[in-house]
Design an enzyme around this catalytic site. Sequence first.
Site, PDB file in Angstrom:
ATOM      1  N   ARG A 298       0.829  -1.211   0.000  1.00 29.99           N
ATOM      2  CA  ARG A 298       0.000   0.000   0.000  1.00 29.99           C
ATOM      3  C   ARG A 298       0.859   1.254   0.000  1.00 29.99           C
ATOM      4  O   ARG A 298       0.544   2.224  -0.698  1.00 29.99           O
ATOM      5  CB  ARG A 298      -0.951  -0.031   1.205  1.00 29.99           C
ATOM      6  CG  ARG A 298      -2.099  -0.988   1.005  1.00 29.99           C
ATOM      7  CD  ARG A 298      -2.973  -1.158   2.226  1.00 29.99           C
ATOM      8  NE  ARG A 298      -4.136  -1.979   1.879  1.00 29.99           N
ATOM      9  CZ  ARG A 298      -5.081  -2.343   2.737  1.00 29.99           C
ATOM     10  NH1 ARG A 298      -5.004  -1.974   4.010  1.00 29.99           N
ATOM     11  NH2 ARG A 298      -6.106  -3.084   2.340  1.00 29.99           N
ATOM     12  N   TYR A 439      -6.278  -1.284  -6.768  1.00 34.62           N
ATOM     13  CA  TYR A 439      -5.594  -2.466  -6.229  1.00 34.62           C
ATOM     14  C   TYR A 439      -4.888  -2.168  -4.917  1.00 34.62           C
ATOM     15  O   TYR A 439      -4.674  -1.021  -4.544  1.00 34.62           O
ATOM     16  CB  TYR A 439      -4.680  -3.129  -7.247  1.00 34.62           C
ATOM     17  CG  TYR A 439      -3.515  -2.377  -7.855  1.00 34.62           C
ATOM     18  CD1 TYR A 439      -3.017  -1.184  -7.375  1.00 34.62           C
ATOM     19  CD2 TYR A 439      -2.878  -2.938  -8.968  1.00 34.62           C
ATOM     20  CE1 TYR A 439      -1.930  -0.568  -7.955  1.00 34.62           C
ATOM     21  CE2 TYR A 439      -1.790  -2.337  -9.562  1.00 34.62           C
ATOM     22  CZ  TYR A 439      -1.322  -1.153  -9.051  1.00 34.62           C
ATOM     23  OH  TYR A 439      -0.241  -0.544  -9.633  1.00 34.62           O
ATOM     24  N   GLU A 440      -4.609  -3.255  -4.189  1.00 32.71           N
ATOM     25  CA  GLU A 440      -4.101  -3.191  -2.806  1.00 32.71           C
ATOM     26  C   GLU A 440      -5.080  -2.483  -1.873  1.00 32.71           C
ATOM     27  O   GLU A 440      -4.677  -1.887  -0.867  1.00 32.71           O
ATOM     28  CB  GLU A 440      -2.717  -2.533  -2.742  1.00 32.71           C
ATOM     29  CG  GLU A 440      -1.658  -3.217  -3.579  1.00 32.71           C
ATOM     30  CD  GLU A 440      -1.518  -4.691  -3.283  1.00 32.71           C
ATOM     31  OE1 GLU A 440      -1.866  -5.123  -2.164  1.00 32.71           O
ATOM     32  OE2 GLU A 440      -1.090  -5.435  -4.186  1.00 32.71           O
ATOM     33  N   GLY A 441      -6.339  -2.556  -2.200  1.00 30.59           N
ATOM     34  CA  GLY A 441      -7.377  -1.939  -1.361  1.00 30.59           C
ATOM     35  C   GLY A 441      -7.823  -0.623  -1.949  1.00 30.59           C
ATOM     36  O   GLY A 441      -7.030   0.312  -2.091  1.00 30.59           O
TER      37      GLY A 441
END
Length: 598
Positions: A298, A439-441
């Site tokens: 992140r 992506y990655e949250g």
Amino acid sequence: MSNYNAPLRDMQFVMRELADLDAVTQLPGNEEVSADLVDAILEEADKFASGVLAPLNWTGDQEGAKWNDGVVNTAPGWKEAYKQFSESGWSAIACDPNYGGQGLPKLLSTGVMEMWKSANMAFSLCPMLTTGAIEALMLRGTDAQKDTYLPKMISGEWTGTMNLTEPQAGSDLAAVRTKAEPQGDGTYKIFGQKIFITYGEHDLTDNIIHLVLARLPDAPEGVKGISLFVVPKFLVNADGSLGARNDVHCVSIEHKLGIHASPTAVLAFGDKGGAIGTLVGEPNRGLEYMFIMMNEARFAVGMEGLALSERAYQHALQYAKDRIQGTDAGVRGGPKVNILHHADVRRLLMTMKSKTEAMRALAYVVGAAIDMAHHHGDEGVRAQNQAFVDLMIPVVKGWCTENSIEVTSDGVQVHGGMGFIEETGAAQHFRDARITTIYEGTTAIQANDLIGRKIARENGVTIAGVVRQMRAVEAELGGVEGEAFVAIRKSLGAGIAAVEEAVAYILATYSGNIKAASVGSVPFLKLLGVVAGGWQMARAALVSKRKLEAGEGEASFYQTKIVTARFYADHVLAQAPGLAYTVVNGAAGALELAEEHF
């Protein structure tokens, strides 16, 4: 196509003056790291980024990665660039020296990471995911797993991936169905399918080390029943050589809006009898361990937002200097001028420049705090810095990536109609940026984490400490003469007050009406990013003022810093009260409408 040159002067300024490089180099383990060494590494990274990676960015986008019968070939030039990348030691820069790493500070690797991502974001994703896998194995792997995998992952001979998402389980990891069946010899057979696996298959290295979330037969339901396994593409013999091909295969790669040269794989585990894996850490704690990788990733994705913004700014600035169009406003019959003379083009470029510098300042300060959290000799200082890092990682990820969509869009706008034409290259930055908020949250996941885990759960303790630091800078601005500093102080003060108002609302609302608080979570994340960026820009202006008064360094650089901070205060930081209004008052309109009326 545009060239890329790292903004070394600004990187050095932020590292030294805002992120306190001197304090970082004094941490245990950094005794041999000097400012001169940092500068030398940054300069060499710039040469590699601009000379090797940047020229492949456009061609990689046009060629893309290719899948054929389970085999993925990367774009032309990728293999040669990756070989040069790993042989030059870039993959090992921040890794543990016990396994072949260089052990250099996170602050330094943050600057180097920015260069890779600006020069060629699609390429940078491969070492990014490998770094996350290395972190997870370093912290939770067995000695045997570390000895088997880490030396070759750190050297770049092997790469790593992170396998969370499944077709029926996007961000809801409680729905993960991939199974892990114990074999009685310490190994497990893995069965299932994973999607959206960045560099899940490629031709850059001989082996790929997959970290995979799966369920044991007796696992409880939900996220508490997920374990983490290491599943190599090729099994590794006792002597470290490669053994049999494991039962993990790429069944396709995705066709995407951007990052075309980064293969996004669909991986099938166990279609031919079971993929062999070993458990990482303890059973049913896989999600906890995966968050180690996710936090690293992140932060790195937030750096993508910064890096794409820098690349788009450089691209747009060069076009604005070259493009001759019209005369100066108010001058009839005058000579034709480049579009940098036009007021709105200047506004667009200053918006791009100021947001990019604010993002860089905040991200590097967080990078230095990671160093402090990991290595400072005082436990209290470590804890304080870790709390700051935990608070700010969702902001770095969410705010920087949301900014990048706006900044790269502004870059297209500066180009006018030519920005809509692929051959100019401006559109690629815009397309590549679009994935970063997902992506990655997603931004909403980052924002919910921010207001829930990082603010409500601890009753706002950490953010209250950050606000006190901001207020100290506001007070310092009050002692500096000049119109620019008056303007910066006014906007910063209003921005801090906006954060305080929004935090008070979250703390009063979250436990009783989580939906109402959540409506404002993304506006709050943006608010905190805008104000935290303004805080760092104000600090930069104060340092620049002191340097000018002392007659130190390049006067033009410091004068530009002050002007840029003033612009940020007037055009970006000034938005903070409106965001706070939405946080506090926005729930009713969002939640009132019945579903059938949408």
